[in-house]
Design an enzyme around this catalytic site. Sequence first.
Site, mmCIF file in Angstrom:
data_model
loop_
_atom_site.group_PDB
_atom_site.id
_atom_site.type_symbol
_atom_site.label_atom_id
_atom_site.label_comp_id
_atom_site.label_asym_id
_atom_site.label_seq_id
_atom_site.Cartn_x
_atom_site.Cartn_y
_atom_site.Cartn_z
ATOM 1 N N LYS A 172 2.316 10.561 8.027
ATOM 2 C CA LYS A 172 1.465 10.155 9.155
ATOM 3 C C LYS A 172 1.914 10.720 10.505
ATOM 4 O O LYS A 172 1.599 11.840 10.842
ATOM 5 C CB LYS A 172 1.333 8.643 9.188
ATOM 6 N N PHE A 226 0.873 -1.182 0.000
ATOM 7 C CA PHE A 226 0.000 0.000 0.000
ATOM 8 C C PHE A 226 0.899 1.218 0.000
ATOM 9 O O PHE A 226 1.668 1.433 0.939
ATOM 10 C CB PHE A 226 -0.926 0.022 1.223
ATOM 11 N N ASP A 278 9.265 2.775 1.981
ATOM 12 C CA ASP A 278 8.072 3.516 2.380
ATOM 13 C C ASP A 278 7.872 3.259 3.876
ATOM 14 O O ASP A 278 7.419 2.191 4.274
ATOM 15 C CB ASP A 278 6.880 3.020 1.548
HETATM 16 C C1 PLP Z 1 2.719 2.543 3.800
HETATM 17 C C2 PLP Z 1 1.906 3.675 3.281
HETATM 18 N N1 PLP Z 1 2.392 4.456 2.319
HETATM 19 C C3 PLP Z 1 1.714 5.514 1.831
HETATM 20 C C4 PLP Z 1 0.463 5.808 2.293
HETATM 21 C C5 PLP Z 1 -0.289 6.985 1.739
HETATM 22 O O1 PLP Z 1 -0.330 8.001 2.693
HETATM 23 P P1 PLP Z 1 -1.436 9.147 2.623
HETATM 24 O O2 PLP Z 1 -2.744 8.535 2.972
HETATM 25 O O3 PLP Z 1 -0.965 10.161 3.637
HETATM 26 O O4 PLP Z 1 -1.425 9.704 1.253
HETATM 27 C C6 PLP Z 1 -0.105 5.022 3.300
HETATM 28 C C7 PLP Z 1 -1.465 5.323 3.811
HETATM 29 O O5 PLP Z 1 -2.058 4.596 4.551
HETATM 30 C C8 PLP Z 1 0.629 3.929 3.808
HETATM 31 O O6 PLP Z 1 0.139 3.134 4.747
#
Ligand code: PLP
Length: 452
Positions: free
Chosen positions: A259, A144, A230
């Site tokens: 986050k 994700f 990530d």
């Molecule tokens: C691992 C990961 N990367 C990227 C994102 C995307 O972040 P955002 O919702 O702030 O765009 C998320 C969102 O849950 C995530 O869990």
Amino acid sequence: MPLTTLPTAEALYQEHVNPQWVRLLNVLDMNVRYTRCQGTELYTDGGRRIIDFLSGYCVHNAGHNHPRIIGALKEELDRRGPAMLQSHVPELAGELAERLCTRAGGRLKKTFFCSSGSEGVEAVIKFSRSQTGRNGFIYASGAFHGLTCGALSLMGDPFWRDGFGPMLSGNEEVPFGDLDALERKLATRQFAAFIVEPIQAEAGIRVPPAGYLESAQALCRRYGSLFVLDEVQTGMYRTGPFLASQNFHADPDIVVLAKALSGGLIPCGAVLMSDEIYDSVYGSLKRAIVHTSTFSENALAMRAGLETLQVLEQERLGERATAMGDYLRDRLRQMLSGYEMVKEVRGAGLLNGIEFTAPRKLKLRVPFEAFMKIHPGMFGQVVVMRLFRDRGFLTQICGNNFLVLKAAPPLVVEEREIDAFADAVRNVVELMHSSSAFWTEALGLARRVAGV
Ligand SMILES: Cc1ncc(COP(=O)(O)O)c(C=O)c1O
């Protein structure tokens, strides 16, 4: 207009924002109005106290509404400084970038600030292409990375993609943990980068096999692709260290944070990268602002980030995440052992999952299979609903694995709250294994959501 005829906040939301979300919360019996949130505790206008074991998907590492972060933001507002001038050197951005890069270590020396995880991943796409001159990306199954078009092109689950194509071209998926598959793709030397979460969160809290990240990194270096982590959910001490990848001795080319970075109060993301990658993007005066974003480096987000880091470190919340995470997994394993529908409890620090599995006994298999036929996503939601309604715990299932319940409280969580949570989960799991009322209600719920 007399007060009584004013539309409620909920009616306005339904009319103008997202009526389906309100419907879903209603079906799940989770539509309550929160009046105050503090630490791990959420209070409702009905006088209930809910304990948060979700943390807004790993946003509230420092706990909800930390008084020091609120204080810092108030001070910043009172200062009446240049919040978003776009014509000066934002001094707080330099300070925050230095602290993030120092903590991340290795080759990460420069920072691009943005306002969300997805926006950070979009920057990754551009920067990796710029540095390598290659187009495509390799991503892991179950990943994700966000829901903007570029980020969505780096995750395979059709649930998120369907109807939004075409995606960016040239990207390929490999099974998480499979180094041979990764090497076969990398060896084509077509890929700008391999992007991966060090612990996959939405895929079901998948912890990598020993040596996986280190070897993936070595393969990326061998074939000229960047190694991108990530850490949007796993970073900011969620799993113990500042970055989860520090448990695996990785030295990535790029790391994405968001986050929890800004204390759950102001949106903020950060892309940490090497000098070489930065130079490939911004390497001349002409290109000084070739990739920017209006809210990037805004003073409130930077101030929130600086104070959040201080809170996390002065309250030693990384160490706490490690200790409390060990305690949580121990308690859950003790409480849930012997239940055939509980497959595994796993995780790192305070990013944990409880994986459920199909039952073997006929008495359970019949309602489980009926349920899965109607709506496979709803099984975990029934557990979430029961924990919320009957036991006062806020949780969620993983976005790409509906059989895994997340347990990720704010890092300030206390032992007694973990004890109560483990007891609550055991209670719901016991009902699942012994009560026909559990399955009757679950089937009714699945039918309502599926519209059967
Ligand atoms: C691992 C990961 N990367 C990227 C994102 C995307 O972040 P955002 O919702 O702030 O765009 C998320 C969102 O849950 C995530 O869990």
